[in-house]
Design a protein around this motif. Structure first.
Motif, short mmCIF file in Angstrom:
data_model
loop_
_atom_site.label_atom_id
_atom_site.label_comp_id
_atom_site.label_asym_id
_atom_site.label_seq_id
_atom_site.Cartn_x
_atom_site.Cartn_y
_atom_site.Cartn_z
N GLU A 252 38.51 42.33 -9.06
CA GLU A 252 39.92 42.01 -9.30
C GLU A 252 40.24 40.77 -8.47
OE1 GLU A 252 43.99 44.06 -7.90
OE2 GLU A 252 42.79 45.34 -9.25
N LYS A 253 40.34 39.64 -9.16
CA LYS A 253 40.54 38.36 -8.48
C LYS A 253 42.02 38.11 -8.22
CE LYS A 253 39.98 33.39 -9.43
NZ LYS A 253 39.60 32.41 -10.47
N PHE A 254 42.34 37.61 -7.03
CA PHE A 254 43.72 37.20 -6.76
C PHE A 254 43.72 36.02 -5.80
CE2 PHE A 254 42.76 40.41 -3.57
CZ PHE A 254 43.36 39.96 -2.40
N THR A 255 44.77 35.24 -5.85
CA THR A 255 44.92 34.08 -4.98
C THR A 255 46.08 34.29 -4.02
OG1 THR A 255 46.32 32.97 -6.61
CG2 THR A 255 43.96 32.50 -6.70
N ALA A 256 46.06 33.54 -2.95
CA ALA A 256 47.13 33.62 -1.95
C ALA A 256 47.22 32.28 -1.24
CB ALA A 256 46.85 34.74 -0.95
N GLU A 257 48.32 32.09 -0.53
CA GLU A 257 48.47 30.89 0.29
C GLU A 257 47.78 31.09 1.63
OE1 GLU A 257 52.60 30.00 0.66
OE2 GLU A 257 52.84 29.42 -1.46
N GLY A 258 47.24 30.01 2.16
CA GLY A 258 46.68 30.06 3.51
C GLY A 258 45.44 30.92 3.60
N ASP A 259 45.42 31.80 4.60
CA ASP A 259 44.28 32.65 4.92
C ASP A 259 44.71 34.09 4.71
OD1 ASP A 259 42.08 33.92 5.98
OD2 ASP A 259 41.97 32.68 7.77
N TYR A 260 44.07 34.80 3.77
CA TYR A 260 44.52 36.14 3.41
C TYR A 260 44.12 37.20 4.43
CZ TYR A 260 45.21 40.48 0.83
OH TYR A 260 45.60 41.75 0.46
N GLN A 261 42.83 37.18 4.86
CA GLN A 261 42.37 38.28 5.72
C GLN A 261 41.60 37.81 6.95
OE1 GLN A 261 40.02 40.75 3.10
NE2 GLN A 261 38.20 39.46 3.26
N GLY A 262 41.38 36.50 7.08
CA GLY A 262 40.79 35.97 8.30
C GLY A 262 39.29 36.16 8.43
N THR A 263 38.64 36.67 7.40
CA THR A 263 37.20 36.90 7.44
C THR A 263 36.67 36.92 6.01
OG1 THR A 263 35.46 38.32 8.36
CG2 THR A 263 37.33 39.44 7.36
N ALA A 264 35.36 36.69 5.86
CA ALA A 264 34.78 36.64 4.52
C ALA A 264 34.72 38.01 3.87
CB ALA A 264 33.38 36.03 4.59
N VAL A 265 34.39 39.05 4.66
CA VAL A 265 34.19 40.39 4.10
C VAL A 265 34.97 41.41 4.91
CG1 VAL A 265 32.51 42.18 3.49
CG2 VAL A 265 31.88 39.75 3.30
N MET A 266 35.85 42.15 4.23
CA MET A 266 36.56 43.27 4.84
C MET A 266 36.25 44.52 4.03
SD MET A 266 38.64 44.50 7.18
CE MET A 266 39.58 43.13 7.86
N ASN A 267 35.49 45.45 4.63
CA ASN A 267 35.20 46.72 3.99
C ASN A 267 36.40 47.67 4.12
OD1 ASN A 267 32.65 45.74 3.48
ND2 ASN A 267 31.57 47.24 4.74
N TYR A 268 36.45 48.65 3.26
CA TYR A 268 37.48 49.69 3.34
C TYR A 268 36.79 51.04 3.32
CZ TYR A 268 41.02 46.15 3.01
OH TYR A 268 41.81 45.06 3.31
N GLY A 269 36.74 51.68 4.49
CA GLY A 269 35.97 52.91 4.66
C GLY A 269 36.66 54.17 4.18
#
Length: 381
Positions: A252-269
Motif C-alpha cells: 500500500e503505497k502512500f506519500t507524505a511531506e518531509g520525513d515520515y518515520q525517520g528510518t528506512a524500515v519500521m517493523n510492527y510486532g
C-alpha cells in the motif's frame, strides 16, 4: 551455442553475461516490462525517490568476488540497515541488542549482566527446539518472544509459530552490545542509481538480445542448445504435480511531506496491526535529498496463482512435492534450473549472484569437456 535465459533477473543476467563473453549467443526473455526481476527500482514520478518496487533489497555479503562483480557495473554507496520495530506502544531497535534489552526491561545492564539475565529468563527446559516458538522461548524467553517475534511471524507466515520449523529462526539474532546494524557482513551498500540500471548494464553485451513482455513455453527449448530457467520450478512442468507453496506481498503505497518515520524500515510486532512493516524508500538512498517521501505498507498473505511468489514456504507437504519436481527436472535434458524460483529456495542477492557465477563456469567446463550440464548446480533439496 544458442542459449536461452528465461528471466531477466540477477540469475539470467549474470549467467548470460558470462556466456556471452565466452562467445555464445544469448537470448533473454522476461514476462515483465523491465529487467532486474524483484529487485527492480524506478524513480517515482511525483517525488523523484528511487523506489524498490517489489520491496526493499539491501545488498550485503562477505563474498569479495561478488562485491567486486556488482561494483564493476554500478558504484555501491555505503548503507547500513538499521531496523526499528514498534511493539507494545514503544519503538525498539532490531535485532535484539543491549539497548533493546535494557529499554524493554527498564535496566542498565552491562553485556555480561544482560547475557546472564537472558539465560535466566530463557526456557532452559527446551533442550532440542523443534518449532519456531520453542527456538525463540529457549533463547530469549516469553517476554521478548511476544514483543518481537510472535505477532510479526504470524502475520508474515499466516500460521502459528508452533507450526513453523525451528530452522526459520536459525541463529537467533541477539547481541550483547549496542550494535544495531542489522547485518554482520563485511560489504554492505546500495547501488547508486538503483538495481535496474545495474542489471541493464550487465545485460548490455553484443551477444545478448533481451525480449521483455515475452512468455516462455517448453516448446521453445527445442530452438536452443541449452536453457537456463529462473521461473517457478513447478511452472516449468505446468504445475502437473500441484503448486509449491509461497507467501506473497501486497504493498500500500502512500506519500507524505518531509520525513515520515525517520528510518528506512519500521517493523510492527503487534498482531493487531495488519501490516508487517512500513518501508520509507528515500532512506535507502541517503546520499540523495528529497523534500517529500514515499512509503510502502507491506501485507503478507498466501500466494495465489496470479500473484508474484516471494517466500517459499518449504513445509512438509511442499518438501515432498519439491522432491517429485526435482526428480522430473533431473530427467529433463538441456535445461538448468536456477535462482530463487527455479530452485525453490529463499536466496539473498549475493547468494543468487554467487550461484549464477558458479553455474556459468560449470556450463563452460561441461561445454569444453563435451559433457552434459546438470539440471541443478545447487540442489533444492
Amino acid at each position: 551455442m544458442k542459449l536461452l535465459m528465461v528471466g531477466a533477473g540477477l540469475s539470467g543476467a549474470v549467467i548470460g553475461r558470462m556466456l556471452a563473453k565466452a562467445g555464445h549467443t544469448v537470448t533473454v526473455v522476461d514476462t515483465r516490462d523491465h529487467v532486474a526481476g524483484n529487485c527492480h527500482t524506478e524513480r517515482d514520478a511525483e517525488t523523484g525517490v528511487n523506489l524498490h518496487v517489489y520491496g526493499p533489497h539491501i545488498f550485503h555479503t562477505d563474498d569479495e568476488e561478488v562485491w567486486n562483480y556488482v561494483n564493476d557495473f554500478m558504484t555501491f554507496l555505503p548503507f547500513k540497515n538499521r531496523v526499528k520495530t514498534t511493539s507494545q506502544g514503544q519503538v525498539f531497535s532490531l535485532p535484539i541488542n543491549l539497548h533493546t534489552i535494557n529499554q524493554y526491561y527498564g535496566k542498565t545492564m552491562r553485556p555480561e549482566e544482560a547475557r546472564a539475565f537472558i539465560e535466566q529468563i530463557a526456557d532452559r527446559s527446551i533442550e532440542d527446539p523443534q518449532t519456531f516458538e520453542e527456538q525463540a522461548l529457549r533463547f530469549v524467553g516469553p517476554d521478548l518472544y511476544e514483543a518481537f517475534f510472535k505477532g510479526y511471524t504470524i502475520k508474515q507466515w499466516g500460521c502459528s509459530p508452533t507450526e513453523l520449523p525451528a530452522s526459520i529462526l536459525k541463529r537467533l539474532p541477539v547481541r550483547f552490545n549496542y550494535d544495531d546494524n542489522y547485518f554482520f557482513h563485511k560489504f554492505q551498500g546500495m547501488p547508486e542509481n538503483g538495481y535496474t540500471e545495474m542489471v541493464a548494464k550487465i545485460l548490455d553485451h553484443e551477444n545478448i538480445t533481451v525480449h521483455l513482455n515475452t512468455s516462455f513455453s517448453r516448446e521453445q527449448a527445442a530452438d536452443f542448445d541449452h536453457v537456463f530457467y529462473s521461473g517457478p520450478l513447478d511452472g516449468y512442468f505446468g504445475y502437473d504435480l500441484g503448486r509449491l507453496g509461497y507467501r506473497t506481498l501486497d504493498f500500500e503505497k502512500f506519500t507524505a511531506e518531509g520525513d515520515y518515520q525517520g528510518t528506512a524500515v519500521m517493523n510492527y510486532g503487534d498482531v493487531d496491526v495488519p501490516y508487517t512493516r512500513i518501508t520509507e524508500h528515500k532512506h535507502f538512498s541517503p546520499w540523495e535529498s528529497h523534500e517529500n517521501t514515499v512509503c510502502y505498507k507491506e501485507f503478507s498473505r498466501a500466494c495465489e496463482p496470479e500473484d508474484i511468489p516471494y517466500y517459499p514456504i518449504r513445509m512438509v507437504d511442499e518438501k515432498k512435492m519439491l522432491a517429485d519436481y526435482v526428480a522430473l527436472a533431473e530427467k529433463t535434458e538441456s535445461v538448468t534450473f536456477v535462482g530463487r524460483l527455479g530452485t525453490y529456495r529463499y536466496l539473498d542477492m549475493d547468494v543468487t549472484i554467487r550461484e549464477a557465477l558458479d553455474t556459468g563456469r560449470a556450463f563452460l567446463e561441461h561445454a569444453a569437456a563435451g559433457t552434459s550440464m546438470p539440471a541443478f548446480v545447487k540442489s533444492p533439496l
